[in-house]
Design an enzyme around this catalytic site. Structure first.
Site, short mmCIF file in Angstrom:
data_model
loop_
_atom_site.label_atom_id
_atom_site.label_comp_id
_atom_site.label_asym_id
_atom_site.label_seq_id
_atom_site.Cartn_x
_atom_site.Cartn_y
_atom_site.Cartn_z
N ASP A 338 0.88 -1.16 0.00
CA ASP A 338 0.00 0.00 0.00
C ASP A 338 0.93 1.22 0.00
OD1 ASP A 338 -2.30 1.67 0.46
OD2 ASP A 338 -1.64 1.80 2.54
N ASP A 525 -1.42 -0.69 6.12
CA ASP A 525 -1.53 -0.05 7.43
C ASP A 525 -2.51 -0.76 8.35
OD1 ASP A 525 -4.00 0.65 6.47
OD2 ASP A 525 -3.55 2.77 6.23
N ASP A 529 -6.79 -1.61 4.56
CA ASP A 529 -6.31 -2.74 3.77
C ASP A 529 -6.55 -4.09 4.43
OD1 ASP A 529 -5.17 -1.17 1.62
OD2 ASP A 529 -3.65 -0.55 3.05
#
Length: 639
Positions: A338, A525, A529
């Site tokens: 991410d 994080d 996600d």
């Protein structure tokens, strides 16, 4: 060293001393000749039997208990059969005035087995010490305000919004926000970071940390069952239950291997004896075969190595939920990241607002729409706008698009270009680097906000390391193409996807996993996600110390928001698997060689003892090499 370990060590020293004395006297004087008749074997029998009972009484008791419970084929059973057989064979030879052989070997089998057990317990204790700080974070009590008085209660009985007092030297019992005082917190037990953390009014504090300097008052934001300390403890306690494929294989291997070996030993004792008539010789070979066949080296050293690896990682603030994830992580050759809050700091700064003459109006509308959100972009907008704005709007968060805020006939739109297109709002497309937020009111485009994020210093180091090991690196982000391209170019990431909704990330990751022969890691994080973290072969969450979602969804939790710990975890996992493979190859190779030599009469029981206990000891000592691991990052810090 525990009291039990000290007691066992004393027993081993006493038995070993007696064994050496009796063994030397027997070789010099020949104890069986002291009494010059058919009962000459009695003297060495009773001397060695005394040593046998001192060193092996617990093994004998355990073997009979296991037999009673139907658990026959284990190492205790093999030890019992082999040693009683050796004693019986020695007595038979003594009665028939043959050279006595077997008493000393029987004692040696149990003596060296106990030495191996001692080293195994020592190794396990040392591994447990690596996570002892984690297990010590459980708070014993909480000081809670009841009226104007402070009462000491069980942390589990404290409710949300209660005010607790944490005195210097005490553990913070529950997660909360500081409402009075300022102090330093020791977070080492949770994060591995030795530097104290300074907290003041309105700062969050995490349960399990230790108050170092001043008294603080904390408003509780999470009940104990849902607190960080509770989640971490549950994670650590359950880690050993999730076994790697290698561990599962060894367990199954031992289950079938041991009875097969017992049958082979019986065949070796009976069939050649019926043909040759040399019962003494073939029974002795069979007993040696039984001793060396014990799978102790594999059954003990493999789980111990995994446990040590998890312990070393936890000491560095890297929580690995099971040895299966440790094994998969060592083989991972694809890393998916991410962007926001993972590769970048998530400290968004507004770099441009246009048209400039509408700056205050644009920021006010954006702040009105975003004020109730915890997302870093929303916080950066609210921090930038210093004026007053209405908080009466009803906000709708359209995932992956932005915010629609309504109040009466007024509607504010604040989001990306997909949001503008969804509501057919004409807008001026911005060609700027960074995150672009378009603002509109009542279907009329008002202006654009450009927000930029800063790349973490350690991101460069991590990406460079992964690429140097021929690992595929992919970045997935919901940000626009311009922002994603800028970050990807700076980090030298060739493969990236931008403007993704959470479901788009999930779909891409699913396809990647199904088409990959090796495990795929996803690093995020742990909040937005969570689905991607859960479906990946190994989900790694960043900044897990403050995120329930991270601890729940990921397989590896980095208690510090430090990407360098991914490198640490990778090296620890690879070293762990290297030692596991070394132990398997070494143990099986030596055992097979000695099994063959024993069957053909080229190896006596002393060599068989080395093939079992000696190999186990060496495998355990090899596992302990993990504790010599010291990261380059730590070395730099110490300098």
């Amino acid at each position: 060293m525990t009291k039990k370990q000290k007691k066992n060590l004393i027993r081993i020293i006493v038995a070993l001393t007696l064994f050496i004395i009796v063994f030397i006297v027997d070789k010099v004087v020949v104890l069986s000749t002291v009494i010059n008749d058919n009962l000459g074997w009695l003297l060495p029998f009773f001397l060695y039997l005394t040593i046998y009972i001192i060193i092996g009484y617990d093994v004998i008791i355990k073997a009979f208990k296991n037999i009673k419970n139907g658990q026959i084929f284990d190492e205790c059973f093999l030890m019992l059969v082999a040693t009683i057989g050796a004693f019986s064979l020695a007595i038979y030879r003594g009665v028939n005035k043959e050279e006595i052989e077997g008493f000393d070997e029987a004692c040696a089998v149990l003596l060296f087995y106990q030495i191996g057990e001692f080293f195994q317990n020592y190794a396990v204790s040392r591994s447990r010490k690596s996570i002892a700080s984690l297990m010590d974070i459980r708070p014993d009590y909480a000081n809670v305000y009841v009226g104007n008085e402070v009462n000491t209660v069980d942390p589990e009985s404290v409710n949300l919004d209660d005010i607790i007092v944490v005195y210097p030297g005490e553990k913070v019992p529950l997660d909360g926000i500081v409402i009075k005082g300022e102090t330093s917190l020791d977070t080492k037990s949770l994060t591995g970071e030795s530097k104290p953390s300074i907290v003041k009014i309105n700062d969050c504090v995490i349960s399990g940390t230790i108050n170092l300097t001043s008294t603080i008052e904390v408003k509780v934001t999470k009940e104990f069952y849902n607190s960080t300390v509770s989640k971490v403890l549950e994670l650590v306690e359950n880690a050993s239950s999730k076994k790697a494929k290698t561990e599962q294989f060894i367990t199954k291997f031992a289950k079938y291997y041991t009875p097969i070996v017992v049958m082979l030993a019986l065949i070796l004792a009976i069939v050649p004896s019926l043909i040759t008539g040399a019962w003494n010789d073939w029974i002795y070979r069979s007993l040696s075969f039984l001793v060396v066949s014990c799978p102790c080296a594999l059954v003990i050293s493999i789980p111990l190595t995994f446990f040590s690896g998890i312990g070393i990682a936890s000491k560095k603030g890297i929580l690995i939920k099971g040895s299966n994830y440790l094994e998969q992580f060592s083989n991972a050759k694809t890393f998916v990241f991410d962007k926001t809050g993972t590769l970048t700091k998530g400290n968004f700064v507004i770099t441009k607002v246009y048209p400039e003459n509408k700056r205050e109006e644009i920021l006010k509308l954006a702040a009105t729409a975003e004020h109730d959100l915890s997302h870093p972009i929303a916080k950066s907008i609210c921090n930038e706008y210093k004026g007053k704005f209405s908080k009466d709007y009803v906000m709708t968060d359209l995932q992956g698009l932005g915010i629609v805020a309504k109040k009466g006939n007024d509607t504010i739109y604040c989001g990306n270009e997909k949001l503008m297109k969804k509501y057919h709002i004409g807008f001026e497309k911005a060609n700027e680097n960074g995150t672009i937020v378009y603002v509109a009111k009542n279907d009329e485009y008002i202006g654009t906000i450009i927000i930029n994020d800063e790349i973490k210093n350690e991101s460069f180091n991590l990406i460079k390391y992964l690429q140097s090991t021929n690992t595929e690196v992919l970045m997935l982000t919901g940000d626009n193409e311009s922002s994603a391209k800028q970050i990807a170019e700076e980090l030298n990431i060739k493969n990236y996807k931008s403007s993704l909704l959470p479901q788009d990330k999930y779909e891409l990751l699913t396809n990647l996993i199904s088409n990959s022969k090796k495990p795929v890691c996803f690093v995020g994080d742990g909040i937005n996600d969570a689905p991607s973290l859960m479906i990946s072969d190994v989900g790694i969450s960043m900044g897990g110390i403050g995120s329930d979602a991270a601890i729940e969804a990921s397989d590896i939790v980095l208690m510090q928001d430090d990407l360098n710990n991914i490198i640490e975890a990778k090296k620890i996992s690879q070293k762990t698997m290297r030692i596991v493979k070394e132990n398997i190859i070494f143990a099986i190779s030596v055992k097979v060689i000695i099994l063959v030599l024993s069957a053909f009469g080229f190896a006596n029981m002393w060599i068989a003892v080395f093939g079992d206990v000696g190999v186990t000891l060496l495998a355990i000592l090899n596992s302990l090499r993990l504790f010599k691991y010291k990261s380059k990052i730590e070395s730099k810090k110490s300098k």
